[in-house]
Design a protein around this motif. Sequence first.
Motif, PDB file in Angstrom:
ATOM      1  N   GLU A  33      28.797  38.343  53.631  1.00 28.35           N
ATOM      2  CA  GLU A  33      28.683  39.615  54.338  1.00 28.35           C
ATOM      3  C   GLU A  33      29.714  40.636  53.866  1.00 28.35           C
ATOM      4  N   GLY A  34      30.478  40.253  52.829  1.00 27.97           N
ATOM      5  CA  GLY A  34      31.412  41.206  52.247  1.00 27.97           C
ATOM      6  C   GLY A  34      32.812  41.175  52.837  1.00 27.97           C
ATOM      7  N   PHE A  35      33.103  40.224  53.724  1.00 26.88           N
ATOM      8  CA  PHE A  35      34.437  40.104  54.303  1.00 26.88           C
ATOM      9  C   PHE A  35      35.317  39.222  53.421  1.00 26.88           C
ATOM     10  N   ASN A  36      36.592  39.547  53.329  1.00 27.76           N
ATOM     11  CA  ASN A  36      37.559  38.667  52.697  1.00 27.76           C
ATOM     12  C   ASN A  36      37.944  37.608  53.728  1.00 27.76           C
ATOM     13  N   PRO A  37      37.575  36.328  53.521  1.00 28.07           N
ATOM     14  CA  PRO A  37      37.813  35.305  54.559  1.00 28.07           C
ATOM     15  C   PRO A  37      39.292  35.054  54.843  1.00 28.07           C
ATOM     16  N   TYR A  38      40.175  35.511  53.964  1.00 30.28           N
ATOM     17  CA  TYR A  38      41.612  35.299  54.172  1.00 30.28           C
ATOM     18  C   TYR A  38      42.243  36.374  55.057  1.00 30.28           C
ATOM     19  N   PRO A  75      41.423  27.136  49.504  1.00 34.16           N
ATOM     20  CA  PRO A  75      41.581  27.885  48.252  1.00 34.16           C
ATOM     21  C   PRO A  75      40.263  28.415  47.686  1.00 34.16           C
ATOM     22  N   PRO A  76      40.331  29.235  46.618  1.00 27.95           N
ATOM     23  CA  PRO A  76      39.155  30.012  46.167  1.00 27.95           C
ATOM     24  C   PRO A  76      37.955  29.206  45.688  1.00 27.95           C
ATOM     25  N   ILE A  77      38.158  28.118  44.941  1.00 23.78           N
ATOM     26  CA  ILE A  77      36.984  27.353  44.492  1.00 23.78           C
ATOM     27  C   ILE A  77      36.319  26.668  45.674  1.00 23.78           C
ATOM     28  N   ASN A  78      37.116  26.264  46.662  1.00 25.93           N
ATOM     29  CA  ASN A  78      36.543  25.738  47.894  1.00 25.93           C
ATOM     30  C   ASN A  78      35.710  26.808  48.574  1.00 25.93           C
ATOM     31  N   GLN A  79      36.219  28.034  48.599  1.00 25.42           N
ATOM     32  CA  GLN A  79      35.474  29.152  49.185  1.00 25.42           C
ATOM     33  C   GLN A  79      34.168  29.391  48.427  1.00 25.42           C
ATOM     34  N   LEU A  80      34.210  29.240  47.101  1.00 25.15           N
ATOM     35  CA  LEU A  80      32.985  29.390  46.303  1.00 25.15           C
ATOM     36  C   LEU A  80      31.954  28.345  46.696  1.00 25.15           C
ATOM     37  N   SER A 229      48.605  30.355  35.587  1.00 30.91           N
ATOM     38  CA  SER A 229      47.817  31.560  35.301  1.00 30.91           C
ATOM     39  C   SER A 229      46.386  31.418  35.799  1.00 30.91           C
ATOM     40  N   THR A 230      45.806  30.219  35.616  1.00 27.71           N
ATOM     41  CA  THR A 230      44.429  29.987  36.073  1.00 27.71           C
ATOM     42  C   THR A 230      44.337  30.064  37.590  1.00 27.71           C
ATOM     43  N   ILE A 231      45.321  29.489  38.282  1.00 33.24           N
ATOM     44  CA  ILE A 231      45.332  29.556  39.748  1.00 33.24           C
ATOM     45  C   ILE A 231      45.420  31.010  40.213  1.00 33.24           C
ATOM     46  N   ILE A 232      46.306  31.777  39.582  1.00 29.75           N
ATOM     47  CA  ILE A 232      46.460  33.195  39.955  1.00 29.75           C
ATOM     48  C   ILE A 232      45.165  33.955  39.716  1.00 29.75           C
ATOM     49  N   LEU A 233      44.523  33.700  38.584  1.00 28.37           N
ATOM     50  CA  LEU A 233      43.258  34.380  38.275  1.00 28.37           C
ATOM     51  C   LEU A 233      42.188  34.057  39.320  1.00 28.37           C
ATOM     52  N   LEU A 234      42.154  32.824  39.777  1.00 28.44           N
ATOM     53  CA  LEU A 234      41.154  32.425  40.769  1.00 28.44           C
ATOM     54  C   LEU A 234      41.417  33.069  42.131  1.00 28.44           C
ATOM     55  N   PHE A 235      42.690  33.358  42.430  1.00 27.84           N
ATOM     56  CA  PHE A 235      43.040  33.989  43.704  1.00 27.84           C
ATOM     57  C   PHE A 235      42.935  35.518  43.663  1.00 27.84           C
ATOM     58  N   ILE A 236      42.916  36.093  42.465  1.00 23.12           N
ATOM     59  CA  ILE A 236      42.960  37.560  42.342  1.00 23.12           C
ATOM     60  C   ILE A 236      41.860  38.282  43.130  1.00 23.12           C
ATOM     61  N   PRO A 237      40.604  37.776  43.140  1.00 23.74           N
ATOM     62  CA  PRO A 237      39.564  38.500  43.908  1.00 23.74           C
ATOM     63  C   PRO A 237      39.889  38.660  45.390  1.00 23.74           C
ATOM     64  N   PHE A 238      40.779  37.825  45.909  1.00 20.80           N
ATOM     65  CA  PHE A 238      41.112  37.876  47.335  1.00 20.80           C
ATOM     66  C   PHE A 238      42.491  38.496  47.586  1.00 20.80           C
ATOM     67  N   PHE A 239      43.162  38.910  46.517  1.00 16.56           N
ATOM     68  CA  PHE A 239      44.575  39.247  46.640  1.00 16.56           C
ATOM     69  C   PHE A 239      44.850  40.542  47.379  1.00 16.56           C
ATOM     70  N   SER A 240      45.850  40.476  48.229  1.00 18.19           N
ATOM     71  CA  SER A 240      46.468  41.631  48.869  1.00 18.19           C
ATOM     72  C   SER A 240      47.749  41.119  49.502  1.00 18.19           C
ATOM     73  N   GLU A 242      48.569  41.416  52.510  1.00 18.75           N
ATOM     74  CA  GLU A 242      48.180  40.824  53.794  1.00 18.75           C
ATOM     75  C   GLU A 242      47.693  39.398  53.585  1.00 18.75           C
ATOM     76  N   PHE A 243      46.958  39.172  52.472  1.00 16.20           N
ATOM     77  CA  PHE A 243      46.502  37.826  52.146  1.00 16.20           C
ATOM     78  C   PHE A 243      47.693  36.891  51.946  1.00 16.20           C
ATOM     79  N   VAL A 244      48.699  37.320  51.185  1.00  9.89           N
ATOM     80  CA  VAL A 244      49.880  36.495  50.922  1.00  9.89           C
ATOM     81  C   VAL A 244      50.555  36.113  52.239  1.00  9.89           C
ATOM     82  N   ASN A 245      50.698  37.068  53.126  1.00  8.37           N
ATOM     83  CA  ASN A 245      51.337  36.825  54.413  1.00  8.37           C
ATOM     84  C   ASN A 245      50.537  35.836  55.259  1.00  8.37           C
TER      85      ASN A 245
END
Length: 398
Positions: A33-38, A75-80, A229-240, A242-245
């Motif tokens: 639905e377009g929401f960032n789940p994090y 984490p992101p692949i789980n979200q996928l 680097s791969t982990i960071i790349l996988l998290f980038i689509p969700f990054f902000s 607020e997400f880190v916090n």
Amino acid sequence: MFSIVFRLLFLFATPNLSQDFYRFIWDGRMALEGFNPYLYTPDYIINQAGTKIKSAQELYNGMGSLSASHFTNYPPINQLCFVVANLFPGQSILSSVIGLRLIIIAADIGTIYLGKKLLERLKLPSSNIFWYILNPFIIIELTGNLHFEGVMIFFLVWSLYLLHFGKWKWAAVVLACSISVKLIPLMLLPLFFNHFKSSQAHNKPTTFLDTIKHLNLPQLVAFYTIVISTIILLFIPFFSMEFVNNYSKTVGLWFGNFEFNASIYYLARAIGYAITGYNEIAIIGKILPIISILIILGFSFFKDNSNLQKLITSMLLVFTLYLFLSTTVHPWYIATLVILSVFTNYKFPLVWSVVVILSYLAYTNPTFSENLWVIGIEYIIVFTLFIWEVTTKKKTTR
């Protein structure tokens, strides 16, 4: 063949020993639905008028108030995986459950194939893989109750398989994928420090400085760089920010707030009660992770992890000690120990996979309170076998 048939028996069943799958489906439908789940808790979404998430109220009620009040920690692949499961035909919760289950079954098929080939390469009995793949605990917890340790394990075994063939760059990428399903392999990452040796290294290092001298430093740095680097790349689509916090707070809760089926922590808690009269989880939950970190560093810098079987043995022992020190040990956590054990001569994880079922007795009463005598029996058995195997049995490593 039988291992797949046993898993397919669960295909249309709704899990009744875990409610986590409701949150899996929720996260997947949020993303669709377009929401960032994090960035949004279920509590927040459910209170917004006109929410578009299908079966929102049923999912919200099913996941329970604890999950609903916290941000997701998957984490992101789980979200996928959650997203893909919600793309299966049908709009019902059951159709999404089937999607989740088929993903986990597919991962197990991959683990059978790669695990068998890796055992053959290590000159171990290929039949060892059946201790994992035909284990009733593994079938019930992963396929039945929809825990994604099975997908994480597939990537972990795949990474170890690639590493054995010297394809360390791809092994690093696949290991990052494993971490991006479940964070558990992240704690095993330091163990690779003593694995990459220079071509001149022939003798076993006797000191830390000797270990440093024999490292293939460029390869080691490149390996860690690729993983991170791969982990960071996988998290980038969700990054902000607020997400880190949100994510750091949610992960931190597991060390300072939750407690279930623990061993050493429960003993420390009892001592705390006797001294202060209060539950000292806030203090103990900070001390035990520090001890775990010191253990990991000890195995990383001073243990010979030069070949793959020695590395896997260190992984098994490190993760075991981590669980002994944890405040929360859900039954499905033992799945990682079971798969690692098939590449070693240690059998205590197999016994633990049987007696850990005792922890589910807490679900038989309305307050979900644990019977500490039952937990005590579980850990007396596990600790006894663990200590016996570590101290008296000769382990063959190559």
